[in-house]
Design a protein around this motif. Structure first.
Motif, short mmCIF file in Angstrom:
data_model
loop_
_atom_site.label_atom_id
_atom_site.label_comp_id
_atom_site.label_asym_id
_atom_site.label_seq_id
_atom_site.Cartn_x
_atom_site.Cartn_y
_atom_site.Cartn_z
N MET A 109 8.78 -2.59 13.33
CA MET A 109 7.61 -3.13 12.63
C MET A 109 8.02 -4.14 11.54
O MET A 109 7.24 -5.03 11.20
N ASP A 164 -1.04 -1.77 12.55
CA ASP A 164 -1.41 -2.93 13.35
C ASP A 164 -2.88 -3.29 13.16
O ASP A 164 -3.23 -4.47 12.98
N LYS A 165 -3.75 -2.30 13.18
CA LYS A 165 -5.19 -2.55 13.01
C LYS A 165 -5.49 -3.13 11.64
O LYS A 165 -6.27 -4.09 11.52
N LYS A 188 -4.35 -6.80 11.49
CA LYS A 188 -5.24 -7.67 12.26
C LYS A 188 -6.55 -7.91 11.53
O LYS A 188 -7.14 -9.00 11.61
N LYS A 218 8.19 -7.45 13.31
CA LYS A 218 6.90 -7.96 13.78
C LYS A 218 5.96 -8.36 12.65
O LYS A 218 5.21 -9.33 12.75
N TYR A 219 6.00 -7.61 11.53
CA TYR A 219 5.06 -7.83 10.43
C TYR A 219 5.81 -8.17 9.15
O TYR A 219 6.98 -7.86 8.99
N THR A 233 1.94 3.44 13.35
CA THR A 233 2.08 2.02 13.63
C THR A 233 0.78 1.43 14.17
O THR A 233 0.48 0.25 13.95
#
Length: 307
Positions: free
Chosen positions: A111, A92-93, A96, A114-115, A88
């Motif tokens: 996730m 996330d990286k 972003k 969130k995404y 995860t």
């Protein structure tokens, strides 16, 4: 007159040479302009260094992904072992930085809340159809601890409910506190699970579970209910998938609510089927597969194959 014609001829020739130079200049810069057009034109494999970001090597989804790499003839690709947290973090990286990434994923998982993510289509059905999360208990539990057995047999919930606890944990809440808050906000369901079960007086009970966000949520919830409603002293042991199954099969732990069937933990069920009691699913319609951010152009595992 001849001088004027010569002058016009030279002017026309110069114009032709200038147009030719401009055309060659445009061709030379095509696909390499600002914004990384070269990168956009690269294959998805090149963009992610032909890596699929996985989790712990003992997980069934890792075995399925290794099989997918073979069956889809993804000879250039590598499955990177790690953990749920590392996976995860990589996701996330990448999001972003607005870069592509391919991970081993499953639902329910925070996730997806969130995404904006999508599963890659799996036409060969390597990851199977929708799975279930089952509750397993040791042999003899029904006779030794009928109260806990009955509660675990009653325990059944939804991915949306689990997602509430997972999201709270992901946002920084302690897992035990997140489970407690959910239980206190959903007393009707907890009452249904514990109906007509008489509390015990401090009997010990042990769970084993894998360190997946979904299983952290479910194990903390059943631990809270067993302690607060039914009077048990509960220990929850975080282990990998193999020891989780082995512990129940050997009677070293009493139960797990973290068995993914029929695919993810198929090998363990084949090995220990006669040494555990399967109480059936506590959740239906769960899913595993390869997951990418929605902006990634690939839509199928077949899209990963090199030309």
């Amino acid at each position: 007159m001849k001088k004027n014609m010569n002058w016009l001829l030279m002017l026309s020739l110069s114009a032709m040479l200038l147009l030719s130079a401009c055309s060659q200049s445009d061709e030379g810069t095509a696909g390499t302009g600002e914004g990384g057009n070269e990168e956009a034109a690269a294959s998805i494999g090149e963009q992610v260094d032909y890596e699929i970001i996985g989790i712990d090597p003992g997980a069934g989804i890792m075995k399925a992904t290794a099989q997918a790499i073979e069956d889809y003839e993804l000879s250039d690709w590598k499955l990177v072992e790690g953990s749920s947290a590392a996976m995860t973090a990589a996701l996330d990286k990448a999001i972003k930085d607005e870069e592509p990434v391919i991970i081993t994923g499953w639902t329910p998982h925070w996730m997806f809340s969130k995404y904006d993510l999508k599963y890659l289509e799996d036409p060969k059905k390597i990851y199977g159809e929708a799975e279930e999360i089952h509750t397993l208990v040791r042999l003899g539990l029904e006779e030794d601890q009928p109260e806990a057995y009955q509660f675990l047999d009653n325990f059944m919930w939804t991915s949306d409910a689990m997602g509430e606890i997972m999201t709270a944990i992901q946002e920084g809440q302690d897992p035990a506190e997140a489970a407690k808050e959910w239980a206190e906000n959903n007393t009707d369901l907890v009452d249904e699970w514990t109906k007509d079960i008489q509390p015990v007086d401090g009997e010990e009970f042990k769970f084993s579970y894998v360190a997946w966000d979904s299983e952290i949520a479910s194990t903390n919830l059943v631990q809270y209910i067993l302690e607060s409603r039914l009077g048990y002293e509960v220990t929850a042991l975080q282990v990998e998938a193999g020891p989780m199954w082995t512990g129940v099969a050997n009677g070293d732990v009493d139960a797990t609510v973290a068995a993914w069937l029929p695919l993810t933990h198929a090998d363990y069920m084949a090995e220990f089927e006669d040494k555990v009691v399967d109480l059936g699913p506590s959740m239906e319609g769960v899913k595993t597969g390869l997951v990418v951010p929605s902006y990634v152009e690939a839509n199928s595992i077949e899209d990963l194959k090199s030309e």
